[in-house]
Design an enzyme around this catalytic site. Structure first.
Site, mmCIF file in Angstrom:
data_model
loop_
_atom_site.group_PDB
_atom_site.id
_atom_site.type_symbol
_atom_site.label_atom_id
_atom_site.label_comp_id
_atom_site.label_asym_id
_atom_site.label_seq_id
_atom_site.Cartn_x
_atom_site.Cartn_y
_atom_site.Cartn_z
ATOM 1 N N GLY A 153 0.965 -1.230 -0.065
ATOM 2 C CA GLY A 153 -0.184 0.110 -0.022
ATOM 3 C C GLY A 153 0.900 1.371 -0.040
ATOM 4 O O GLY A 153 2.205 1.174 -0.112
ATOM 5 N N PHE A 154 0.163 2.405 0.044
ATOM 6 C CA PHE A 154 0.744 3.736 -0.036
ATOM 7 C C PHE A 154 1.937 3.818 1.120
ATOM 8 O O PHE A 154 3.116 3.898 0.944
ATOM 9 C CB PHE A 154 -0.232 4.697 0.249
ATOM 10 C CG PHE A 154 0.198 6.063 0.508
ATOM 11 C CD1 PHE A 154 1.262 6.696 -0.323
ATOM 12 C CD2 PHE A 154 -0.471 6.987 1.514
ATOM 13 C CE1 PHE A 154 1.854 8.068 0.260
ATOM 14 C CE2 PHE A 154 -0.008 8.327 1.726
ATOM 15 C CZ PHE A 154 1.011 8.701 1.190
ATOM 16 N N ASP A 202 0.193 -8.825 1.963
ATOM 17 C CA ASP A 202 -0.590 -7.580 1.255
ATOM 18 C C ASP A 202 -1.677 -8.703 0.696
ATOM 19 O O ASP A 202 -1.348 -9.557 -0.164
ATOM 20 C CB ASP A 202 0.002 -6.873 0.602
ATOM 21 C CG ASP A 202 -1.049 -5.495 0.423
ATOM 22 O OD1 ASP A 202 -2.120 -5.502 -0.130
ATOM 23 O OD2 ASP A 202 -0.508 -4.263 0.761
ATOM 24 N N SER A 212 -5.227 -2.037 5.658
ATOM 25 C CA SER A 212 -6.429 -1.807 5.882
ATOM 26 C C SER A 212 -6.968 -0.777 4.639
ATOM 27 O O SER A 212 -6.146 -0.163 4.013
ATOM 28 C CB SER A 212 -6.737 -1.024 7.077
ATOM 29 O OG SER A 212 -8.180 -0.653 6.999
ATOM 30 N N ASN A 220 -4.566 -11.190 14.672
ATOM 31 C CA ASN A 220 -3.768 -12.292 14.123
ATOM 32 C C ASN A 220 -2.391 -11.735 14.168
ATOM 33 O O ASN A 220 -1.166 -12.490 14.493
ATOM 34 C CB ASN A 220 -3.896 -12.605 12.593
ATOM 35 C CG ASN A 220 -5.364 -13.485 12.699
ATOM 36 O OD1 ASN A 220 -5.574 -14.323 13.688
ATOM 37 N ND2 ASN A 220 -5.920 -13.253 11.614
ATOM 38 N N GLY A 229 -0.873 -11.815 17.649
ATOM 39 C CA GLY A 229 -0.429 -13.102 17.833
ATOM 40 C C GLY A 229 0.795 -13.718 17.437
ATOM 41 O O GLY A 229 1.567 -14.203 17.975
ATOM 42 N N ALA A 235 -0.577 0.676 13.082
ATOM 43 C CA ALA A 235 -1.265 1.833 12.267
ATOM 44 C C ALA A 235 -2.489 2.174 12.844
ATOM 45 O O ALA A 235 -3.590 1.593 12.197
ATOM 46 C CB ALA A 235 -1.006 1.801 10.880
ATOM 47 N N TYR A 244 -14.755 1.898 9.962
ATOM 48 C CA TYR A 244 -13.331 1.973 9.954
ATOM 49 C C TYR A 244 -12.674 2.722 11.313
ATOM 50 O O TYR A 244 -11.901 2.030 11.876
ATOM 51 C CB TYR A 244 -12.624 3.100 9.022
ATOM 52 C CG TYR A 244 -11.183 3.320 8.831
ATOM 53 C CD1 TYR A 244 -10.432 2.571 8.383
ATOM 54 C CD2 TYR A 244 -10.846 4.821 9.133
ATOM 55 C CE1 TYR A 244 -8.996 2.799 8.304
ATOM 56 C CE2 TYR A 244 -9.416 5.093 8.865
ATOM 57 C CZ TYR A 244 -8.805 4.072 8.545
ATOM 58 O OH TYR A 244 -6.911 4.323 8.549
ATOM 59 N N ARG A 284 -9.517 10.067 -2.202
ATOM 60 C CA ARG A 284 -9.234 11.030 -0.962
ATOM 61 C C ARG A 284 -9.153 12.404 -1.595
ATOM 62 O O ARG A 284 -8.540 12.309 -2.915
ATOM 63 C CB ARG A 284 -7.903 10.489 -0.386
ATOM 64 C CG ARG A 284 -8.413 9.695 0.746
ATOM 65 C CD ARG A 284 -7.107 9.264 1.638
ATOM 66 N NE ARG A 284 -6.408 8.111 1.117
ATOM 67 C CZ ARG A 284 -5.652 7.453 1.771
ATOM 68 N NH1 ARG A 284 -5.725 7.572 3.067
ATOM 69 N NH2 ARG A 284 -4.878 6.270 1.405
HETATM 70 N N1 UDP Z 1 -13.042 15.995 -0.038
HETATM 71 C C1 UDP Z 1 -13.277 17.072 -0.965
HETATM 72 N N2 UDP Z 1 -13.407 16.539 -2.334
HETATM 73 C C2 UDP Z 1 -13.172 15.244 -2.687
HETATM 74 C C3 UDP Z 1 -12.603 14.326 -1.575
HETATM 75 C C4 UDP Z 1 -12.706 14.702 -0.356
HETATM 76 O O1 UDP Z 1 -13.868 17.964 -0.721
HETATM 77 O O2 UDP Z 1 -13.083 14.928 -3.867
HETATM 78 C C5 UDP Z 1 -13.089 16.540 1.389
HETATM 79 C C6 UDP Z 1 -13.586 15.710 2.239
HETATM 80 O O3 UDP Z 1 -15.196 15.668 2.377
HETATM 81 C C7 UDP Z 1 -13.133 15.775 3.749
HETATM 82 C C8 UDP Z 1 -11.479 16.109 3.187
HETATM 83 O O4 UDP Z 1 -11.662 16.397 1.939
HETATM 84 O O5 UDP Z 1 -13.398 16.990 4.341
HETATM 85 C C9 UDP Z 1 -10.497 15.264 3.344
HETATM 86 O O6 UDP Z 1 -11.050 13.964 2.775
HETATM 87 P P1 UDP Z 1 -10.217 12.424 2.420
HETATM 88 O O7 UDP Z 1 -11.403 11.531 1.829
HETATM 89 O O8 UDP Z 1 -9.114 12.742 1.806
HETATM 90 O O9 UDP Z 1 -9.927 12.204 3.951
HETATM 91 P P2 UDP Z 1 -10.623 12.086 5.468
HETATM 92 O O10 UDP Z 1 -9.733 13.150 6.022
HETATM 93 O O11 UDP Z 1 -12.174 12.736 5.246
HETATM 94 O O12 UDP Z 1 -10.376 10.827 5.982
#
Ligand code: UDP
Length: 318
Positions: free
Chosen positions: A16-17, A37, A82, A106, A109, A121, A152, A193
């Site tokens: 992952g990232f 993974d 995750s 796990n 363990g 994390a 989550y 994101r």
């Molecule tokens: N957000 C947004 N436009 C997008 C994606 C996210 O305005 O295309 C907003 C989202 O509503 C949140 C913030 O950016 O308020 C960060 O969202 P992200 O999904 O990166 O992570 P979060 O901090 O919410 O887990």
């Protein structure tokens, strides 16, 4: 014993990232690394540069199932597997709950069996939609257990609880890192994101999708800073949770404006509905990390964002 021989680390979510950057750092520190993974949200391309590295081994497995590793000696188990973006965990609610609960059980363990240190994390999401600002580690949070993000948030809260139980009851040498919004190369362009979303939109001339009125805040940390904090925490003997993130807070609208400025795009901003339970503010109080780890972020926002934009430019070509 570990002092005279090469340290061995296991990283779940190693494709992952964050997991793949952590693998790189551990290899650079001289560790032998086993990445695990199931590639649900991870990507083998993040490990492509490690093919042929004799200190690296990849195991394709879902860590929500029992983990068997033949290595007699393991020094560190980093549990980073995750789904981690709101879109991913909305699409994968049960696997998200399972990897936070069963996967943490796990991996604890495994750490107990091998007498290894365990690093969880965790996330700023344990604070939910916070009523205290900025967030300190002693704040218990404001989480909706039955909302869409609950899968989550509650899985990570359970993960913290079982980690502390293994520490107190089984004396496992544990750490908990609460990771705040982090960005950089190897984020998935379409993970939903805000960082990849806005950069992807800006680079392809689409409008930037600001959710709500854009007044909600986030504080963005560049990945190399975060990984440095995680490595320092792993090498410490501190068992309480530690926030890691960059306290530089901005509204999402300001973030959109910065992306438009730095990319030089002609894109406009397009307002979309705010997702359910979207936290209104988020900013880490990093007093503890400064004191315990001598750590604070170093990479300036503009520098980190430029690195990330360059990475996404390459991804868009491919
Ligand atoms: N957000 C947004 N436009 C997008 C994606 C996210 O305005 O295309 C907003 C989202 O509503 C949140 C913030 O950016 O308020 C960060 O969202 P992200 O999904 O990166 O992570 P979060 O901090 O919410 O887990």
């Amino acid at each position: 014993m570990a002092k005279t021989s090469q340290p061995v680390s296991v990283v779940t979510g190693g494709a992952g990232f964050l997991g793949s950057h952590l693998v790189d750092r551990l290899l650079a520190e001289g560790h032998r690394v086993i990445a695990i993974d199931n590639l649900v949200t991870g990507n083998t391309a993040n490990m492509g540069h490690l093919v042929g590295n004799e200190n690296f081994r990849f195991v394709k497995q879902n860590v929500s199932n029992f983990i068997f590793l033949p290595e007699p000696k393991i020094d560190y188990v980093f549990h980073f597997a995750s789904p981690a973006s709101p879109i991913d965990y909305l699409e994968l609610p049960i696997p998200t709950l399972k990897v936070g609960a069963l996967g943490t059980h796990n991996t604890l363990g495994l750490a107990k069996d091998k007498n290894a240190a365990f690093i969880l994390a965790s996330t700023s999401e344990v604070y939910g939609d916070p009523l205290e600002h900025p967030q300190k580690e002693d704040y218990w949070g404001n989480v909706n257990p039955i909302g869409p993000r609950g899968v989550y948030d509650e899985a990570k809260r359970f993960a913290e609880a079982i980690t502390m139980a293994y520490h107190r009851y089984h004396r496992v040498d544990t750490r908990i890192v609460r990771i705040f919004n982090t960005y950089g190369p190897r984020m998935r362009l379409r993970d939903g994101r805000v960082v990849p979303a806005f950069i992807g939109q800006a680079l392809s001339g689409q409008s930037l999708s600001v959710f709500g009125d854009g007044s909600q805040t986030r504080s963005f940390c560049y990945v190399s800073d975060l990984i440095d904090g995680i490595f320092r925490l792993a090498m410490s003997d501190f068992h309480e949770p530690v926030n890691l993130g960059n306290p530089r807070e901005m509204t999402i609208k300001q973030f959109a404006d910065e992306i438009i400025r730095i990319t030089g795009t002609k894109s406009a901003v397009d307002y979309k509905p705010l997702p359910v339970d979207d936290p209104k503010v988020r900013q880490p109080d990093i007093t503890r990390a400064k004191k315990i780890l001598g750590w604070e972020p170093r990479v300036e926002f503009e520098e980190g964002i430029k690195q990330t934009i360059d990475y996404f430019k390459e991804s868009l070509k491919g």
